[in-house]
Write an enzyme that holds these catalytic residues in place. Structure first.
Site, PDB file in Angstrom:
ATOM      1  N   GLY A  10      18.566 -17.597 -33.817  1.00  0.00           N
ATOM      2  CA  GLY A  10      18.160 -16.674 -32.753  1.00  0.00           C
ATOM      3  C   GLY A  10      19.299 -16.457 -31.773  1.00  0.00           C
ATOM      4  O   GLY A  10      19.734 -17.391 -31.106  1.00  0.00           O
ATOM      5  N   ASP A  35      21.548 -15.095 -36.754  1.00  0.00           N
ATOM      6  CA  ASP A  35      20.483 -14.131 -36.524  1.00  0.00           C
ATOM      7  C   ASP A  35      20.497 -13.169 -37.707  1.00  0.00           C
ATOM      8  O   ASP A  35      21.569 -12.854 -38.232  1.00  0.00           O
ATOM      9  CB  ASP A  35      20.753 -13.371 -35.212  1.00  0.00           C
ATOM     10  CG  ASP A  35      19.490 -12.734 -34.635  1.00  0.00           C
ATOM     11  OD1 ASP A  35      18.903 -11.876 -35.321  1.00  0.00           O
ATOM     12  OD2 ASP A  35      19.102 -13.080 -33.497  1.00  0.00           O
ATOM     13  N   THR A 133       9.947 -20.434 -26.047  1.00  0.00           N
ATOM     14  CA  THR A 133       8.751 -20.757 -25.257  1.00  0.00           C
ATOM     15  C   THR A 133       7.549 -20.701 -26.180  1.00  0.00           C
ATOM     16  O   THR A 133       7.299 -19.680 -26.808  1.00  0.00           O
ATOM     17  CB  THR A 133       8.556 -19.722 -24.136  1.00  0.00           C
ATOM     18  OG1 THR A 133       9.735 -19.686 -23.363  1.00  0.00           O
ATOM     19  CG2 THR A 133       7.397 -20.093 -23.264  1.00  0.00           C
ATOM     20  N   LYS A 217       6.814 -26.398 -19.626  1.00  0.00           N
ATOM     21  CA  LYS A 217       7.457 -25.082 -19.599  1.00  0.00           C
ATOM     22  C   LYS A 217       6.450 -24.001 -19.193  1.00  0.00           C
ATOM     23  O   LYS A 217       6.714 -23.170 -18.325  1.00  0.00           O
ATOM     24  CB  LYS A 217       8.032 -24.799 -20.992  1.00  0.00           C
ATOM     25  CG  LYS A 217       8.459 -23.371 -21.237  1.00  0.00           C
ATOM     26  CD  LYS A 217       9.633 -22.992 -20.384  1.00  0.00           C
ATOM     27  CE  LYS A 217      10.028 -21.561 -20.673  1.00  0.00           C
ATOM     28  NZ  LYS A 217      11.020 -21.036 -19.814  1.00  0.00           N
ATOM     29  N   CYS A 273       8.925 -14.032 -19.882  1.00  0.00           N
ATOM     30  CA  CYS A 273       8.226 -15.325 -19.868  1.00  0.00           C
ATOM     31  C   CYS A 273       6.969 -15.401 -19.020  1.00  0.00           C
ATOM     32  O   CYS A 273       5.969 -15.953 -19.472  1.00  0.00           O
ATOM     33  CB  CYS A 273       9.183 -16.426 -19.419  1.00  0.00           C
ATOM     34  SG  CYS A 273      10.277 -16.935 -20.756  1.00  0.00           S
ATOM     35  N   LYS A 336      14.655  -7.129 -13.373  1.00  0.00           N
ATOM     36  CA  LYS A 336      15.258  -7.582 -12.126  1.00  0.00           C
ATOM     37  C   LYS A 336      16.757  -7.326 -12.203  1.00  0.00           C
ATOM     38  O   LYS A 336      17.272  -6.957 -13.260  1.00  0.00           O
ATOM     39  CB  LYS A 336      14.956  -9.056 -11.862  1.00  0.00           C
ATOM     40  CG  LYS A 336      15.618 -10.038 -12.801  1.00  0.00           C
ATOM     41  CD  LYS A 336      15.291 -11.458 -12.326  1.00  0.00           C
ATOM     42  CE  LYS A 336      16.106 -12.493 -13.049  1.00  0.00           C
ATOM     43  NZ  LYS A 336      15.777 -13.854 -12.654  1.00  0.00           N
TER      44      LYS A 336
END
Length: 459
Positions: A10, A35, A133, A217, A273, A336
């Site tokens: 990844g 990847d 995650t 997490k 996330c 952001k």
């Protein structure tokens, strides 16, 4: 055991930067990031460091130092797996869009494919490190797949969640609050610990059992998201009572028990996330019949969705209840500043809402590519790709974006927006010239002095 070769499956926002820093700080370890997406690997290998697929301040220097020395990017997944003693799994775990748990549960198909591929290829013992995650107890799934290969190869699974904030990932990697390693096998834990001890003080490396690490997490992101939704819920109250949300946030942030971070009212949180981890937490709670726990955390998401809708509605109401055919300029599309990541960005949902009302939107973002903006809108499947292209235009110049616009909305807090020539923008816009500051970025008095009609969240 001493680690000489690391593979990471990844090459995205987590794998790329994390492995680059690990390679930079451990010149004696060969780090290969693999990847299946060959254009992404080509971009990581590009001579021109401006073409790296992930934009993070400082990442280009790290890659320049380590790439070709002990940092490699490749599409040969099998070779990397078979050679490495330690394999990081850093693939996407999106929210399911189908079947059981649709819209809430994490889709673990990529994680499972990784585990199966490792099981097929491996001929020697491996330490597998979960970096993606993931929901609690995923390690059990990985371990089960690996242990049933029948080859007698020993696998140890560790959980090592990342706590990076996009836009400051390199700073966070250099100087982490904590490194969390969850596992059952002492030797495997120590092997990973040694990799981090190359630059992280030992006292900042926390070891837990596997499940605590996986859950920590999700909980960290849930608590941060909760703070954002909490202050955003108060911003609406401020608008109707005459209070100012910045003043309220400052006053409560001075309390050492509360602290000042993540108390900035805005058009809502985005990123890969927060929402995903909250949905995961809600889904896990529901699957154990913990209804009250699930409802509690779900409310954090509902407030976030409400904030985005409310912002779009404010634009429509302010502009005499119709935006049909009116040009609205968007400054910012990334979720952001200092990142080109647009996942779950508020801009997507605000745009979608306004496009439903037949607004004409023009977008400027310094780092997000035009193709990504259309991809984000098309993914919602609210209207056809042709309609999206018809109603929304991407323009590479903030002044051109604002020209002849009835209103201008700030959706990302890029620093460069503060320094624009706002007098020039005002003169080029239709009158009255509306500004909707979704990030509370600009100086209200200055803009009202120039003759703008200015709205900021929570005032």
């Amino acid at each position: 055991m001493e680690i000489k070769k690391i593979a990471c499956i990844g090459a995205g926002y987590v794998g790329g930067p994390t492995m680059s820093v690990i390679a930079q700080k451990n010149p004696h370890i060969q780090v290969t990031v693999v990847d299946l997406n060959s254009s992404r690997i080509d971009a990581w290998n590009s001579e021109n460091l401006d073409e790296l697929p992930v934009y993070e301040p400082g990442l280009d220097q790290v890659v320049a130092e380590a790439r070709g020395r002990n940092l490699f990017f490749s599409t040969d997944v099998e070779k990397a797996i078979s050679e490495a003693e330690m394999i990081f799994i850093s693939v996407n775990t999106p929210t399911k869009t189908y079947g059981k748990g649709k819209g809430q549960a994490a889709d673990l198909k990529f994680i499972e494919l990784c585990a199966r591929q490792i099981a097929d290829v491996a001929t020697s013992s491996k330490i597998i490190v979960e970096k993606s995650t993931i929901p609690v107890r995923t390690a059990a799934t990985i371990k089960s797949i690996l242990d049933h290969t029948g080859k007698g190869v020993q696998f140890n699974v560790l959980s090592n969640p990342e706590f990076l904030a996009e836009g400051t990932a390199i700073v966070d990697l250099y100087n982490p609050d904590r490194i969390l390693i969850g596992g059952e096998d002492e030797k495997a834990i120590n092997a990973l610990k040694t990799v981090y001890e190359a630059w992280v003080p030992t006292e900042r490396i926390i070891t837990t059992n596997l499940w605590s690490s996986e859950l920590s997490k999700l909980v960290a992101n849930a608590f941060l998201a909760q703070r954002v939704s909490s202050i955003n819920s108060i911003s609406e109250l401020c608008e109707v009572t005459g209070a100012n949300v910045d003043e309220v946030a400052h006053a409560i942030g001075q309390d050492s028990r509360i602290g000042s971070k993540f108390l900035k009212a805005s058009v809502g949180f985005g990123g890969s996330c927060f929402q995903k981890d909250l949905l995961n937490l809600v889904y896990i709670a529901r699957s154990y019949n913990l209804t009250e726990v699930a409802n509690y955390w779900e409310q954090v998401i509902l407030i976030n969705d409400h904030q985005k809708t409310r912002f779009a509605e404010k634009i429509i109401r302010s502009m005499y209840n119709t935006v049909n055919g009116k040009k609205i300029a968007f400054l910012g599309w990334a979720f952001k500043k200092n990142t080109n990541d647009t996942r779950e960005s508020a801009a997507i949902y605000v745009a979608d809402h306004l496009l439903d009302e037949q607004a004409q939107i023009s977008v400027y973002d310094p780092k997000v590519q035009e193709s990504q903006i259309y991809k984000d809108l098309d993914y919602l499947a609210t209207r056809s790709a042709d309609e999206n292209k018809e109603l929304l235009k991407v323009i590479n110049d903030p002044y051109e974006v604002a020209k002849d616009a009835h209103g201008l909305a700030i959706l990302t807090e890029w620093d460069e927006f503060k320094d624009l020539d706002w007098k020039r923008i005002k003169e080029s816009m239709k009158k009255p010239a509306f500004i909707f500051d979704g990030r509370k970025l600009l100086d209200k008095q200055k803009l009202e002095g120039l003759g703008f009609v200015y709205y900021a969240i929570g005032e």
